[in-house]
Scaffold this motif. Structure first.
Motif, short mmCIF file in Angstrom:
data_model
loop_
_atom_site.label_atom_id
_atom_site.label_comp_id
_atom_site.label_asym_id
_atom_site.label_seq_id
_atom_site.Cartn_x
_atom_site.Cartn_y
_atom_site.Cartn_z
N ILE A 25 0.84 -1.20 0.00
CA ILE A 25 0.00 0.00 0.00
C ILE A 25 0.87 1.25 0.00
CG2 ILE A 25 -1.60 1.34 1.45
CD1 ILE A 25 -2.99 -0.93 0.12
N ARG A 26 0.50 2.25 -0.80
CA ARG A 26 1.21 3.54 -0.81
C ARG A 26 0.45 4.59 -0.02
NH1 ARG A 26 6.06 3.71 -2.28
NH2 ARG A 26 5.88 5.85 -2.94
N ASP A 27 -0.85 4.40 0.17
CA ASP A 27 -1.67 5.35 0.92
C ASP A 27 -1.47 5.11 2.41
OD1 ASP A 27 -3.67 7.30 1.39
OD2 ASP A 27 -5.13 5.71 1.69
N LEU A 28 -0.96 6.11 3.12
CA LEU A 28 -0.61 5.95 4.53
C LEU A 28 -1.84 5.74 5.41
CD1 LEU A 28 2.24 8.59 4.81
CD2 LEU A 28 2.43 6.12 4.55
N PHE A 29 -2.96 6.38 5.08
CA PHE A 29 -4.18 6.18 5.87
C PHE A 29 -4.62 4.73 5.81
CE2 PHE A 29 -8.81 6.02 6.24
CZ PHE A 29 -8.97 6.59 7.49
N THR A 30 -4.60 4.15 4.63
CA THR A 30 -4.97 2.74 4.48
C THR A 30 -3.99 1.85 5.24
OG1 THR A 30 -5.86 3.25 2.29
CG2 THR A 30 -5.49 0.94 2.79
N ALA A 31 -2.71 2.19 5.19
CA ALA A 31 -1.71 1.40 5.92
C ALA A 31 -1.95 1.45 7.42
CB ALA A 31 -0.31 1.89 5.59
N VAL A 32 -2.30 2.62 7.94
CA VAL A 32 -2.58 2.75 9.38
C VAL A 32 -3.81 1.92 9.75
CG1 VAL A 32 -3.35 4.36 11.17
CG2 VAL A 32 -1.45 4.97 9.67
N MET A 33 -4.83 1.96 8.92
CA MET A 33 -6.02 1.16 9.20
C MET A 33 -5.69 -0.34 9.18
SD MET A 33 -8.61 3.01 9.90
CE MET A 33 -7.51 3.99 10.84
N LEU A 34 -4.85 -0.74 8.22
CA LEU A 34 -4.45 -2.15 8.16
C LEU A 34 -3.61 -2.54 9.38
CD1 LEU A 34 -3.67 -2.61 4.37
CD2 LEU A 34 -5.52 -3.65 5.68
N PHE A 35 -2.76 -1.62 9.87
CA PHE A 35 -2.01 -1.89 11.09
C PHE A 35 -2.95 -2.08 12.27
CE2 PHE A 35 2.04 0.08 9.39
CZ PHE A 35 2.77 -1.09 9.50
N GLY A 36 -4.01 -1.26 12.35
CA GLY A 36 -5.01 -1.42 13.41
C GLY A 36 -5.72 -2.76 13.32
N ILE A 37 -6.06 -3.18 12.10
CA ILE A 37 -6.69 -4.49 11.90
C ILE A 37 -5.72 -5.61 12.28
CG2 ILE A 37 -7.64 -6.06 10.16
CD1 ILE A 37 -8.70 -3.52 8.73
N TYR A 38 -4.45 -5.42 11.93
CA TYR A 38 -3.43 -6.41 12.28
C TYR A 38 -3.34 -6.56 13.81
CZ TYR A 38 1.06 -8.83 12.33
OH TYR A 38 2.05 -9.76 12.53
N SER A 39 -3.32 -5.44 14.52
CA SER A 39 -3.23 -5.49 15.98
C SER A 39 -4.47 -6.14 16.59
CB SER A 39 -3.06 -4.09 16.55
OG SER A 39 -1.80 -3.58 16.22
N LEU A 40 -5.62 -5.82 16.06
CA LEU A 40 -6.85 -6.42 16.57
C LEU A 40 -6.90 -7.92 16.29
CD1 LEU A 40 -9.28 -5.45 18.13
CD2 LEU A 40 -10.48 -5.14 15.97
N THR A 41 -6.41 -8.32 15.12
CA THR A 41 -6.34 -9.75 14.81
C THR A 41 -5.32 -10.45 15.71
OG1 THR A 41 -6.88 -9.23 12.51
CG2 THR A 41 -6.01 -11.42 12.94
N SER A 42 -4.20 -9.79 15.99
CA SER A 42 -3.22 -10.35 16.93
C SER A 42 -3.83 -10.51 18.31
CB SER A 42 -1.99 -9.44 17.02
OG SER A 42 -1.31 -9.40 15.82
N ALA A 43 -4.59 -9.51 18.74
CA ALA A 43 -5.26 -9.60 20.05
C ALA A 43 -6.23 -10.78 20.07
CB ALA A 43 -5.99 -8.30 20.36
N SER A 44 -6.94 -10.98 18.96
CA SER A 44 -7.86 -12.13 18.88
C SER A 44 -7.10 -13.45 18.97
CB SER A 44 -8.64 -12.09 17.56
OG SER A 44 -9.35 -10.90 17.45
N LEU A 45 -5.95 -13.51 18.31
CA LEU A 45 -5.13 -14.72 18.36
C LEU A 45 -4.64 -14.98 19.78
CD1 LEU A 45 -3.80 -17.01 16.74
CD2 LEU A 45 -1.85 -15.50 16.40
#
Length: 185
Positions: A25-45
């Protein structure tokens, strides 16, 4: 048992997909949102793996505070990533490979995971189980370990997080003062 393994595999594959998406991803807003999803998925794991304390911390810090700080930074800097100049250096790859090899070498000396005769099960855990009710009078062993036996460690973690927060706030304040000074002139 099989359902738990399928959930673990699904979450790990989802983490890998998110990681690849963040890299592309080149769009930083999208990357930040994906990082948030990554963290939430990690928390679920972590929750599925019965590490509730780590899961809650990851959800609060990773998906919560970090996402807010990154969004605040984007609002002050800009949404698009600047294009990279191709350098052809292999130094970053070499550092990653050497670090990874060192970590793998260090892991080889660890005792087998889950074995009942590991030192943690024969020396450390029995002491906490037997003596913590008399020493600290806390019925929950996890709370006893984190709040009392590892109290200085926990305090150190809080100091690091607080210092990082103060540093970010100072940087944000300095940038705003510069913008205000430029606009007033």
């Amino acid at each position: 048992m099989i359902l738990e393994q399928l959930i673990d595999i699904f979450l790990l594959v989802f983490l890998a997909i998110i990681s690849i998406a963040v890299l592309r991803i080149r769009d930083l807003f999208t990357a930040v949102m994906l990082f948030g999803i990554y963290s939430l998925t990690s928390a679920s794991l972590f929750m599925v793996l019965d590490a509730a304390d780590v899961g809650f911390t990851e959800a609060a810090v990773g998906a919560g505070i970090s996402t807010i700080l990154m969004l605040a930074t984007i609002s002050m800097t800009g949404r698009e990533e600047k294009p990279l100049k191709k350098k052809g250096t292999m130094l970053p790859l070499a550092v990653v490979v050497i670090t990874g090899a060192t970590l793998v070498y260090g892991i080889m000396d660890l005792p087998p995971f889950g074995e009942p005769d590991n030192p943690v099960h024969t020396h450390v855990a029995p002491r906490y189980i037997e003596q913590s009710p008399q020493e600290i009078d806390v019925p929950n062993f996890v709370t006893a370990v984190l709040a009392s036996y590892r109290g200085y460690d926990t305090l150190g973690e809080v100091v690091v997080i607080f210092t990082a927060g103060v540093g970010v706030m100072l940087l944000i304040g300095r940038r705003r003062k510069r913008k205000e000074g430029i606009s007033n002139e």
